[in-house]
Design a protein around this motif. Sequence first.
Motif, PDB file in Angstrom:
ATOM      1  N   MET A 123       0.873  -1.186   0.139  1.00 34.42           N
ATOM      2  CA  MET A 123       0.035  -0.013  -0.091  1.00 34.42           C
ATOM      3  C   MET A 123       0.847   1.094   0.127  1.00 34.42           C
ATOM      4  O   MET A 123       1.930   1.218   0.783  1.00 34.42           O
ATOM      5  CB  MET A 123      -0.837  -0.143   1.322  1.00 34.42           C
ATOM      6  N   PRO A 124       0.433   2.369  -0.683  1.00 32.17           N
ATOM      7  CA  PRO A 124       1.164   3.438  -0.553  1.00 32.17           C
ATOM      8  C   PRO A 124       1.540   4.062   0.661  1.00 32.17           C
ATOM      9  O   PRO A 124       0.452   3.748   1.623  1.00 32.17           O
ATOM     10  CB  PRO A 124       0.353   4.410  -1.676  1.00 32.17           C
ATOM     11  N   HIS A 125       2.382   4.848   1.081  1.00 31.11           N
ATOM     12  CA  HIS A 125       2.342   5.486   2.424  1.00 31.11           C
ATOM     13  C   HIS A 125       1.423   6.839   2.597  1.00 31.11           C
ATOM     14  O   HIS A 125       0.994   6.905   3.710  1.00 31.11           O
ATOM     15  CB  HIS A 125       4.043   6.193   2.618  1.00 31.11           C
ATOM     16  N   ARG A 126       1.083   7.179   1.636  1.00 31.48           N
ATOM     17  CA  ARG A 126       0.186   8.313   1.698  1.00 31.48           C
ATOM     18  C   ARG A 126      -1.151   7.827   0.735  1.00 31.48           C
ATOM     19  O   ARG A 126      -0.930   7.540  -0.323  1.00 31.48           O
ATOM     20  CB  ARG A 126       0.749   9.594   1.112  1.00 31.48           C
ATOM     21  N   ILE A 127      -2.374   8.158   1.166  1.00 26.45           N
ATOM     22  CA  ILE A 127      -3.301   7.717   0.703  1.00 26.45           C
ATOM     23  C   ILE A 127      -4.579   8.748   0.971  1.00 26.45           C
ATOM     24  O   ILE A 127      -4.583   9.025   2.315  1.00 26.45           O
ATOM     25  CB  ILE A 127      -3.948   6.222   0.968  1.00 26.45           C
ATOM     26  N   GLY A 128      -5.467   8.988   0.138  1.00 24.46           N
ATOM     27  CA  GLY A 128      -6.407  10.015   0.333  1.00 24.46           C
ATOM     28  C   GLY A 128      -7.764   9.331   1.106  1.00 24.46           C
ATOM     29  O   GLY A 128      -8.039   8.189   0.653  1.00 24.46           O
ATOM     30  N   LYS A 129      -8.600   9.993   1.896  1.00 20.75           N
ATOM     31  CA  LYS A 129      -9.697   9.158   2.413  1.00 20.75           C
ATOM     32  C   LYS A 129     -10.817  10.327   2.507  1.00 20.75           C
ATOM     33  O   LYS A 129     -10.612  11.560   3.003  1.00 20.75           O
ATOM     34  CB  LYS A 129      -9.310   8.832   3.769  1.00 20.75           C
ATOM     35  N   VAL A 130     -11.897   9.840   2.197  1.00 18.65           N
ATOM     36  CA  VAL A 130     -13.154  10.658   2.238  1.00 18.65           C
ATOM     37  C   VAL A 130     -13.921  10.356   3.586  1.00 18.65           C
ATOM     38  O   VAL A 130     -14.301   9.338   3.517  1.00 18.65           O
ATOM     39  CB  VAL A 130     -14.033  10.595   1.183  1.00 18.65           C
ATOM     40  N   ASN A 131     -13.962  11.265   4.395  1.00 16.43           N
ATOM     41  CA  ASN A 131     -14.707  10.925   5.792  1.00 16.43           C
ATOM     42  C   ASN A 131     -16.310  11.041   5.551  1.00 16.43           C
ATOM     43  O   ASN A 131     -16.719  11.961   4.648  1.00 16.43           O
ATOM     44  CB  ASN A 131     -14.135  11.801   6.906  1.00 16.43           C
ATOM     45  N   ASN A 132     -17.141  10.407   6.087  1.00 15.87           N
ATOM     46  CA  ASN A 132     -18.369  10.512   6.215  1.00 15.87           C
ATOM     47  C   ASN A 132     -19.225  10.530   4.750  1.00 15.87           C
ATOM     48  O   ASN A 132     -20.129  11.129   4.378  1.00 15.87           O
ATOM     49  CB  ASN A 132     -18.895  11.852   6.798  1.00 15.87           C
ATOM     50  N   ILE A 133     -18.639   9.457   4.062  1.00 15.40           N
ATOM     51  CA  ILE A 133     -19.264   9.111   2.620  1.00 15.40           C
ATOM     52  C   ILE A 133     -20.575   8.807   2.635  1.00 15.40           C
ATOM     53  O   ILE A 133     -21.219   9.286   1.537  1.00 15.40           O
ATOM     54  CB  ILE A 133     -18.296   8.285   1.940  1.00 15.40           C
ATOM     55  N   GLU A 134     -21.157   8.276   3.677  1.00 16.69           N
ATOM     56  CA  GLU A 134     -22.525   8.026   3.776  1.00 16.69           C
ATOM     57  C   GLU A 134     -23.681   9.049   3.954  1.00 16.69           C
ATOM     58  O   GLU A 134     -24.744   9.069   3.727  1.00 16.69           O
ATOM     59  CB  GLU A 134     -22.836   6.891   4.730  1.00 16.69           C
ATOM     60  N   LYS A 135     -22.895  10.321   4.369  1.00 20.33           N
ATOM     61  CA  LYS A 135     -23.940  11.577   4.569  1.00 20.33           C
ATOM     62  C   LYS A 135     -24.412  12.310   3.382  1.00 20.33           C
ATOM     63  O   LYS A 135     -23.426  12.567   2.546  1.00 20.33           O
ATOM     64  CB  LYS A 135     -23.096  12.444   5.699  1.00 20.33           C
ATOM     65  N   PHE A 136     -25.601  12.568   3.234  1.00 14.88           N
ATOM     66  CA  PHE A 136     -26.104  12.996   2.263  1.00 14.88           C
ATOM     67  C   PHE A 136     -27.537  13.678   2.291  1.00 14.88           C
ATOM     68  O   PHE A 136     -28.415  12.969   2.823  1.00 14.88           O
ATOM     69  CB  PHE A 136     -26.220  12.110   1.097  1.00 14.88           C
ATOM     70  N   ASP A 137     -27.529  15.101   2.019  1.00 12.58           N
ATOM     71  CA  ASP A 137     -28.876  15.770   2.313  1.00 12.58           C
ATOM     72  C   ASP A 137     -29.852  15.525   1.233  1.00 12.58           C
ATOM     73  O   ASP A 137     -30.242  16.250   0.357  1.00 12.58           O
ATOM     74  CB  ASP A 137     -28.933  17.114   2.691  1.00 12.58           C
ATOM     75  N   SER A 138     -30.587  14.285   1.235  1.00 12.41           N
ATOM     76  CA  SER A 138     -31.393  13.694   0.342  1.00 12.41           C
ATOM     77  C   SER A 138     -32.653  14.680  -0.095  1.00 12.41           C
ATOM     78  O   SER A 138     -32.891  14.810  -1.186  1.00 12.41           O
ATOM     79  CB  SER A 138     -31.917  12.164   0.216  1.00 12.41           C
ATOM     80  N   GLU A 139     -33.098  15.150   1.076  1.00 16.06           N
ATOM     81  CA  GLU A 139     -34.168  16.145   0.861  1.00 16.06           C
ATOM     82  C   GLU A 139     -33.862  17.501   0.281  1.00 16.06           C
ATOM     83  O   GLU A 139     -34.681  17.714  -0.579  1.00 16.06           O
ATOM     84  CB  GLU A 139     -34.709  16.354   2.302  1.00 16.06           C
ATOM     85  N   PHE A 140     -32.494  17.904   0.313  1.00 12.15           N
ATOM     86  CA  PHE A 140     -32.411  19.235  -0.357  1.00 12.15           C
ATOM     87  C   PHE A 140     -32.143  19.231  -2.012  1.00 12.15           C
ATOM     88  O   PHE A 140     -32.303  19.824  -2.722  1.00 12.15           O
ATOM     89  CB  PHE A 140     -30.936  19.694   0.341  1.00 12.15           C
TER      90      PHE A 140
END
Length: 158
Positions: free
Chosen positions: A1-18
């Motif tokens: 695995m690479p030493h540095r890797i990007g990560k997206v937090n809270n990917i499950e959060k989404f304002d579907s109503e908006f």
Amino acid sequence: MPHRIGKVNNIEKFDSEFFNILATEAHIMDPMTRMLLEHTYEVIIDAGINPKELRGTRTSVITAISQSETQGYFSFTGSELARLPMTGCNVSFMANTISYWLGATGQSHSIDTACSSSNYAIVKGYEQIRSGICDAVIIASASLCLSLHVQFLFYDLG
């Protein structure tokens, strides 16, 4: 695995109503589609444009996406999910989702040319404006590697 890797937090959060999307549909929507909607909104606002002003305009939407891990996953997971609309997991519908939400009437399509998708999308957007097909273009691109297996495969490519 690479030493540095990007990560997206809270990917499950989404304002579907908006975004006027049913919560059950948003639950199975590809995270890239949700992120593209959110970031498209942010970019439009940052440009000083009210998204409602784009309704009915000849604004095209082009997405540059080369793969989606969720498309296959949700297609074969549980009978409850199989009954829900699958348009949110298909890369060919990502641009359409943005166009529909905006109410834009220009062309709407996705481009997949692997690593050159974003560059090619910019060229196609430029050509559409120059030829008079549309008055403006929104170009959006995303790539998420959600599973370790896919991350290792890309890492092995070099």
